[in-house]
Design an enzyme around this catalytic site. Structure first.
Site, PDB file in Angstrom:
ATOM      1  N   GLY A 286      74.237   7.051  16.734  1.00  0.00           N
ATOM      2  CA  GLY A 286      73.102   5.959  16.039  1.00  0.00           C
ATOM      3  C   GLY A 286      72.709   5.189  16.988  1.00  0.00           C
ATOM      4  N   GLY A 288      71.062   0.616  16.962  1.00  0.00           N
ATOM      5  CA  GLY A 288      69.947  -0.061  15.674  1.00  0.00           C
ATOM      6  C   GLY A 288      68.830  -1.056  17.038  1.00  0.00           C
ATOM      7  N   GLY A 289      68.794  -2.327  16.309  1.00  0.00           N
ATOM      8  CA  GLY A 289      68.763  -3.586  16.812  1.00  0.00           C
ATOM      9  C   GLY A 289      69.206  -3.808  17.967  1.00  0.00           C
ATOM     10  N   GLY A 291      71.861  -1.993  20.565  1.00  0.00           N
ATOM     11  CA  GLY A 291      72.473  -1.397  20.986  1.00  0.00           C
ATOM     12  C   GLY A 291      72.555   0.068  20.667  1.00  0.00           C
ATOM     13  CB  VAL A 293      76.753   3.367  17.792  1.00  0.00           C
ATOM     14  CG1 VAL A 293      78.259   4.366  17.385  1.00  0.00           C
ATOM     15  CG2 VAL A 293      76.330   1.584  18.062  1.00  0.00           C
ATOM     16  CE  LYS A 307      77.351  -3.048  17.144  1.00  0.00           C
ATOM     17  NZ  LYS A 307      77.627  -3.711  16.582  1.00  0.00           N
ATOM     18  CG  ASP A 404      72.753  -6.605   8.783  1.00  0.00           C
ATOM     19  OD1 ASP A 404      72.060  -5.850   8.137  1.00  0.00           O
ATOM     20  OD2 ASP A 404      73.046  -5.826  10.001  1.00  0.00           O
TER      21      ASP A 404
END
Ligand code: NAG
Ligand code: NAG
Ligand code: NAG
Ligand code: NAG
Ligand code: NAG
Ligand code: NAG
Length: 446
Positions: A286, A288-289, A291, A293, A307, A404
């Site tokens: 995956g 995301g903002g 970094g 994974v 991550k 979150d």
């Protein structure tokens, strides 16, 4: 026939009895205390040849097992693992940092346990409270003054050091040493682990220069042995046999536990190791903002999610908080931090890998088949998440507020137990603090 079996028993176990008469026999300071045997010795009860130089223990007045390290640092022994050759110590006064001021391991046979992740610290004595400065060491405080420990790599210009005076530099220790009052040390010399594994006896060799591994002491057999074969002896021997077997089984259980226990502590990986673990970052899980994974595999068949942090802002404090707090949390509903990497500017966090992806996949991506999990399972998941959040809010030393929480950040294990992950936006606050002001929206929409 039975006489023959009895005779065999005697031949097998009489050495154990005879060994018991040796002055280097295993001792304890108290019932349930750590066992004292080679390479350690009780320096007030056993002759010098029973131990290896530098491995002197003694029992103090309250029957505690005490190890004295250079220079005059007296710590109590909690456990000794003779197979893995490590020793767990704690400070009876509950102020390990103070003892660390005087500890110099270079003059002792011991080494720090996680030798590749040691951090030096600088201690500051401050007259004002600087909430963001670093670890507070409560046991060194005096009224009006707090003592803070700051990683020596990072202290120079990032911390507000007004109204503080530098009081000491502490030579590098593992990061957890400061808040657990536990010191784990290992020894490499003498190497007796292989001997211990086989259940043999390790001791100084005849030249008193190295060690030897013997299976049993020499005994002189004579024709009169048969005379000892009374029923009473046999009963006693049987008890020795069965209790030593039980002891061995217990020992194996403890060894297994210690192995798992070691794996519970986050390990520091180098960037090269991270590359290897993730097989050159080949399997992306995956993005995301924060970094990317990647899926990875530790050598022992354990899968992990790595991550790699890319937008690494700030002074590294956030990373330290994540490793220092999340790394110490063990809750079934919170994803576990297995290790981390801080290699130059490269930072990565290594988590346990959960095979069944995030909750989001099951709720939103199930297509036309809605609620693929069933109401019962969904209720269990909701309860699990609540337990995880409750633990983070109330159960830890430091309160952790998550900002979150969304299905994306709830991972499911093979039994669909939920585990909270992604603490990138979490905030730490002190127990006394009642309000946290949050003005801007945080996180990504989900
Ligand atoms: C030894 O015993 C005393 C008396 O209880 C105790 O206060 C002390 O902390 C113990 N440990 C050491 C290392 O002296
Ligand atoms: C220490 O052990 C001895 C003998 O094993 C016992 O007599 C004594 O009461 C113990 N002392 C403490 C403080 O437990
Ligand atoms: C530790 O001890 C060794 C020798 O005993 C000495 O050379 C070294 O300077 C000491 N280190 C510190 C930090 O005091
Ligand atoms: C910190 O400074 C105060 C005032 O000089 C002093 O009384 C106190 O002992 C210091 N603390 C330490 C741990 O040195
Ligand atoms: C002990 O020392 C002697 C002479 O130095 C040597 O020949 C012998 O091999 C040594 N034995 C062991 C077990 O090291
Ligand atoms: C839906 C789904 O992917 N379920 C899997 C969860 O994990 C277990 C164990 O790995 C698998 O057997 C399931 O198929």
């Amino acid at each position: 026939m039975s006489i023959f079996i009895c005779y065999m028993f005697f031949l097998l176990f009489s050495p154990l009895l005879i060994a018991g008469l040796d002055d280097c026999t295993t001792t304890w300071c108290s019932k349930g205390g750590p066992t004292i045997r080679f390479p350690f010795r009780n320096k007030f009860q056993q002759p010098e040849h029973c131990g290896y130089p530098g491995f002197n223990l003694y029992c103090n007045k309250s029957n505690e097992t005490v190890l004295e390290l250079p220079f005059s640092v007296k710590l109590v022994v909690k456990k000794i693992d003779y197979v893995s050759q490590n020793i767990q110590l704690y400070d009876p006064d509950g102020c390990l940092p103070q003892k660390l001021l005087y500890l110099n391991l270079s003059a002792s046979p011991f080494h720090h346990f996680l030798e590749n992740s040691l951090y030096g610290r600088v201690l500051f004595n401050c007259s004002t409270t600087n909430r963001n400065m670093g670890f507070i060491i409560p046991c060194l405080a005096v009224p009006g003054y707090q003592v803070y420990a700051i990683y020596s790599e990072s202290y120079t210009d990032e911390y507000p050091l007004t109204s503080c005076t530098k009081i000491h530099e502490i030579s590098p220790v593992p990061w957890y040493t400061f808040d657990q009052n536990d010191l784990h040390l290992k020894w490499l010399e003498p190497y007796c682990g292989h001997c211990e594994v086989q259940g043999k006896i390790c001791s100084l060799d005849t030249n008193k220069s190295g060690t030897q591994c013997t299976s049993k002491p020499k005994i002189h057999r004579s024709g009169t042995i048969g005379a000892f074969l009374s029923v009473g002896t046999l009963v006693a021997l049987y008890y020795v046999y069965s209790s030593s077997r039980i002891k061995k089984e217990n020992q194996a259980t403890i060894e297994k536990f210690l192995e798992d226990y070691r794996a519970l502590k986050p390990t520091r990986f180098s960037y090269a190791e991270i590359t290897k673990i993730t097989n050159q970052f080949s399997e992306k899980l995956g993005e995301g903002g924060y970094g990317t994974v990647y899926k990875g595999k530790l050598s022992n068949e354990i899968y992990v999610a790595v991550k790699v942090l890319n937008n690494f802002k700030g002074n590294g404090e956030e990373f330290i908080i994540e490793v220092g707090t999340i790394g110490r949390i063990h809750h079934v509903n919170v994803v576990r931090l297995v290790g981390y990497c801080a290699d130059g500017f490269r930072r990565a966090l290594v988590y346990e890998f959960l095979p069944n992806d995030s909750l989001e996949k099951f709720i939103f991506r199930a297509g036309s088949k809605r609620n693929t999990l069933g109401w019962k399972k969904l209720q269990d998941i909701a309860l699990g998440i609540a337990k995880g959040i409750e633990y983070l809010h109330q159960g830890c030393d430091q309160q952790i507020l998550l900002f979150d929480i969304k299905p994306h950040n709830i991972l499911l294990d093979h039994n669909f137990n939920p585990k909270i992950c992604d603490f990138g936006l979490a905030k730490l606050c002190c127990k006394e603090q009642s309000g946290v002001s949050m003005t801007a929206a945080r996180g990504t929409i989900g």
